[in-house]
Design a protein around this motif. Structure first.
Motif, PDB file in Angstrom:
ATOM      1  N   SER A 193       7.112  -9.139  -8.670  1.00  0.00           N
ATOM      2  CA  SER A 193       7.354  -7.911  -9.434  1.00  0.00           C
ATOM      3  C   SER A 193       7.551  -8.182 -10.915  1.00  0.00           C
ATOM      4  O   SER A 193       8.307  -9.079 -11.287  1.00  0.00           O
ATOM      5  CB  SER A 193       8.606  -7.189  -8.919  1.00  0.00           C
ATOM      6  N   THR A 215      12.266  -5.864  -5.307  1.00  0.00           N
ATOM      7  CA  THR A 215      11.816  -7.158  -4.765  1.00  0.00           C
ATOM      8  C   THR A 215      12.845  -8.238  -5.065  1.00  0.00           C
ATOM      9  O   THR A 215      13.214  -9.022  -4.178  1.00  0.00           O
ATOM     10  CB  THR A 215      10.453  -7.539  -5.378  1.00  0.00           C
ATOM     11  N   VAL A 227       4.413  -3.275  -3.361  1.00  0.00           N
ATOM     12  CA  VAL A 227       3.067  -2.768  -3.074  1.00  0.00           C
ATOM     13  C   VAL A 227       2.537  -2.128  -4.353  1.00  0.00           C
ATOM     14  O   VAL A 227       3.177  -1.242  -4.910  1.00  0.00           O
ATOM     15  CB  VAL A 227       3.098  -1.708  -1.958  1.00  0.00           C
ATOM     16  N   ALA A 259      10.978   1.738  -0.691  1.00  0.00           N
ATOM     17  CA  ALA A 259      11.864   2.074  -1.828  1.00  0.00           C
ATOM     18  C   ALA A 259      10.989   2.190  -3.068  1.00  0.00           C
ATOM     19  O   ALA A 259      10.076   1.376  -3.260  1.00  0.00           O
ATOM     20  CB  ALA A 259      12.920   0.988  -2.024  1.00  0.00           C
TER      21      ALA A 259
HETATM   22  C1  LIG Z   1       1.187   0.249 -10.693  1.00  0.00           C
HETATM   23  C2  LIG Z   1       1.949   0.647  -9.466  1.00  0.00           C
HETATM   24  C3  LIG Z   1       1.264   0.871  -8.288  1.00  0.00           C
HETATM   25  C4  LIG Z   1       1.971   1.210  -7.128  1.00  0.00           C
HETATM   26  N1  LIG Z   1       1.257   1.434  -5.978  1.00  0.00           N
HETATM   27  C5  LIG Z   1       1.930   1.706  -4.828  1.00  0.00           C
HETATM   28  C6  LIG Z   1       1.210   1.882  -3.598  1.00  0.00           C
HETATM   29  O1  LIG Z   1      -0.008   1.798  -3.528  1.00  0.00           O
HETATM   30  N2  LIG Z   1       1.929   2.133  -2.467  1.00  0.00           N
HETATM   31  C7  LIG Z   1       3.292   2.231  -2.487  1.00  0.00           C
HETATM   32  O2  LIG Z   1       3.893   2.427  -1.421  1.00  0.00           O
HETATM   33  N3  LIG Z   1       4.014   2.079  -3.653  1.00  0.00           N
HETATM   34  C8  LIG Z   1       3.356   1.812  -4.804  1.00  0.00           C
HETATM   35  N4  LIG Z   1       4.062   1.624  -5.986  1.00  0.00           N
HETATM   36  C9  LIG Z   1       5.540   1.731  -5.967  1.00  0.00           C
HETATM   37  C10 LIG Z   1       6.218   0.364  -5.918  1.00  0.00           C
HETATM   38  O3  LIG Z   1       5.744  -0.412  -4.831  1.00  0.00           O
HETATM   39  C11 LIG Z   1       7.730   0.552  -5.760  1.00  0.00           C
HETATM   40  O4  LIG Z   1       8.236   1.236  -6.897  1.00  0.00           O
HETATM   41  C12 LIG Z   1       8.501  -0.719  -5.557  1.00  0.00           C
HETATM   42  O5  LIG Z   1       9.836  -0.424  -5.226  1.00  0.00           O
HETATM   43  C13 LIG Z   1       8.493  -1.597  -6.801  1.00  0.00           C
HETATM   44  O6  LIG Z   1       9.192  -2.787  -6.539  1.00  0.00           O
HETATM   45  P1  LIG Z   1      10.053  -3.517  -7.696  1.00  0.00           P
HETATM   46  O7  LIG Z   1      11.231  -2.632  -7.984  1.00  0.00           O
HETATM   47  O8  LIG Z   1      10.421  -4.818  -7.124  1.00  0.00           O
HETATM   48  O9  LIG Z   1       9.139  -3.682  -8.863  1.00  0.00           O
HETATM   49  C14 LIG Z   1       3.376   1.327  -7.164  1.00  0.00           C
HETATM   50  C15 LIG Z   1       4.072   1.108  -8.368  1.00  0.00           C
HETATM   51  C16 LIG Z   1       3.367   0.768  -9.510  1.00  0.00           C
HETATM   52  C17 LIG Z   1       4.117   0.528 -10.810  1.00  0.00           C
END
Ligand SMILES: Cc1cc2nc3c(=O)[nH]c(=O)nc-3n(C[C@H](O)[C@H](O)[C@H](O)COP(=O)(O)O)c2cc1C
Length: 194
Positions: A10, A17, A85, A159
């Motif tokens: 991330s 994460t 994701v 989340a």
């Molecule tokens: C560019 C981008 C694409 C994402 N695509 C998806 C997706 O395809 N499916 C999903 O379930 N969440 C998606 N998300 C949401 C992130 O997976 C989610 O906010 C996650 O908690 C982020 O983890 P982090 O806080 O460790 O960065 C996306 C977020 C971003 C910024």
């Protein structure tokens, strides 16, 4: 003392994460083991450009944080990889890291060693964590890492907002179970100190 390496895909510092990885690492911390982190919110890794200069000696010429990671991977007893994701897949940052193993993969850097690994995926919706877990486990297996399950498979969490997993004791507990399982098998196979 076991050495565990945590890799987060991330770019969001303090995000879900990293929090889940922290929960998974907790059993190692409590046991006084050595924990090292390679979190892509704080590291720079450039993409492989397929120059194949590494074909001769297995050394990549790109000057970034990747040599640190390659060194630690070859010396750790356990590795745990987490990714958000993104677009139903892992993040570009983590894919970039995986591609950069191109320079060492043919040398089978873990040959002769037993290294255990586990995977964590977190997404805003409940439909793509499985794809990400498969990709993370595939990468670990390609490297020669023995994959260890959490309560079921890898750790799959829904989340979206930054830090949201703090409000999900079950998700944090699932991550911790993965860490406990990793520590159990690592301790069982522990060789002499290096
Ligand atoms: C560019 C981008 C694409 C994402 N695509 C998806 C997706 O395809 N499916 C999903 O379930 N969440 C998606 N998300 C949401 C992130 O997976 C989610 O906010 C996650 O908690 C982020 O983890 P982090 O806080 O460790 O960065 C996306 C977020 C971003 C910024």
């Amino acid at each position: 003392m076991a050495k565990i390496l945590s890799i987060s895909g991330s770019p969001r510092r303090g995000g879900n994460t990293e929090l889940l990885l922290e929960a998974a690492l907790q059993p190692f911390v409590e046991g006084g083991h050595r924990v090292e982190t390679f979190h892509l919110s704080a590291r720079k890794v450039a993409p492989c450009i397929a120059c194949e200069k590494c074909a001769a000696d297995g050394v990549c010429f790109i000057d970034d944080d990747m040599p640190w990671l390659l060194d630690r991977v070859t010396r750790c007893d356990a590795v745990i990889v987490g990714s958000p994701v993104y677009n139903r897949n892992l993040t570009a940052q983590l894919q970039t890291v995986f591609n950069r193993f191109h320079c060492v993969i043919k040398k089978r850097p873990l040959r002769g060693r037993i290294v255990f690994g586990g995977a964590i995926a977190v997404g805003g919706a409940p439909n793509s964590q499985g794809i990400v877990l498969d990709t993370l486990h595939n990468f670990l297996l390609s490297l020669g890492v023995c994959c260890v399950p959490g309560a079921l498979n890898g750790v799959s969490v829904v989340a979206r907002e930054k830090g949201e997993v703090r409000t999900q004791p079950k998700s944090l507990q699932d991550a911790r179970v993965l860490g406990e399982n990793l520590l159990t098998v690592t301790n069982r196979c522990a060789g002499p100190e290096t």
